[in-house]
Design an enzyme around this catalytic site. Sequence first.
Site, short mmCIF file in Angstrom:
data_model
loop_
_atom_site.label_atom_id
_atom_site.label_comp_id
_atom_site.label_asym_id
_atom_site.label_seq_id
_atom_site.Cartn_x
_atom_site.Cartn_y
_atom_site.Cartn_z
N HIS A 104 0.79 -1.22 0.00
CA HIS A 104 0.00 0.00 0.00
C HIS A 104 0.83 1.28 0.00
O HIS A 104 0.28 2.37 -0.16
CB HIS A 104 -0.97 0.00 1.20
N ASP A 126 -9.75 -0.15 3.90
CA ASP A 126 -8.59 -0.82 4.49
C ASP A 126 -8.94 -1.30 5.90
O ASP A 126 -9.71 -0.64 6.61
CB ASP A 126 -7.42 0.17 4.57
N HIS A 128 -6.58 -1.35 8.01
CA HIS A 128 -5.60 -0.59 8.79
C HIS A 128 -5.70 0.89 8.47
O HIS A 128 -6.16 1.28 7.40
CB HIS A 128 -4.19 -1.08 8.46
N ASP A 130 -3.07 3.03 8.23
CA ASP A 130 -1.95 3.51 7.42
C ASP A 130 -1.62 4.96 7.74
O ASP A 130 -1.27 5.74 6.86
CB ASP A 130 -2.25 3.34 5.93
N HIS A 143 4.25 0.75 4.26
CA HIS A 143 2.84 0.58 3.84
C HIS A 143 1.88 0.95 4.97
O HIS A 143 0.70 1.18 4.71
CB HIS A 143 2.58 -0.82 3.30
N ASP A 229 -7.48 -1.70 -0.46
CA ASP A 229 -6.62 -2.73 0.07
C ASP A 229 -7.48 -3.98 0.25
O ASP A 229 -8.50 -3.94 0.94
CB ASP A 229 -6.04 -2.27 1.42
N ASP A 231 -7.20 -6.42 2.04
CA ASP A 231 -7.42 -6.88 3.41
C ASP A 231 -8.60 -6.18 4.07
O ASP A 231 -8.94 -6.47 5.23
CB ASP A 231 -6.16 -6.77 4.27
#
Length: 306
Positions: A104, A126, A128, A130, A143, A229, A231
């Site tokens: 990412h 996402d 996360h 980030d 990332h 993303d 995930d």
Amino acid sequence: MDRNVRIVGVPMDLGADRRGVDMGPSAIRYAGLAEEIEGLNVACTDWGDVHVPRPEGSDPDAGTPDTGDAKFLGETETVCTRLAHEVADTVEEGDVPLVLGGDHSIAVGTAGGVSREAETGILWFDAHGDFNTPATTPSGNVHGMSLAAILGKGIFADTDWAPAPNVSEENVALVGLRSVDEGERENIRESDVTAYTMTDVDARGVTEVVTEALDIASDGTDGVHVSLDLDWLDPTEAPGVGTPVRGGVSYREAHAAMELIAERTAEAGRLSSMELVEVNPILDQHNQTAELAVELAASALGKVIL
């Protein structure tokens, strides 16, 4: 979609702590991305891959800032600068960049290129945040700093490559967070971005959350960049990702979100660009995650059931 799509691959895993996402662009292409887009009567051109240095020939700590930690930061800067030029050229020629990661961290290049001449909102799907900086990261993996870099947080405020021009925090919406580090949690709270956790999605429904996020990203902007993303989805749907986290969105929720993006950007604003990141074929099952990435890209570009 009344514009051509230009595919650009970025086979990079320098920003992650697990090898394999560098093969993501190949896996997504192999899953039939170009054919799926052309099936929507949208012209599609694949411009190949941005050159990425191999980690074996690099020192992860070279160029690390005096404060904090950021592995392969110099190499990431080089790659993102190249990508930003490619994306900016694509936009200038009237095409829609569809960027394939890679980890990412490549989002810094995509956002920098697409916003070079236009006010741009960002939808960040996402697990996360980030939103770490080298001063807060527990891992040193870039990332996990990409959105903070795009918005010029911490040391990224003083660089030429990271802060994306014409991106305001007020036009950034994160959707589906469920794994946030302590330091970046504080960074997000102190910022002007809007963050929706999976708890918000559970309580309100993905359609309501994404509609509101789209309103935020498109308010006063020339277009919206979608950073997806894989995930973001639950690992049962997308097992082949760099950093899986249980409790993500379902297959249908993800498609509903992408279909809504296609509908709303067609009505009220432009889909400026899109990126698909963190597909890791080494961890995948029969290329399931790459195939899902292709399906979701098609939904965001206008594919519907009827």
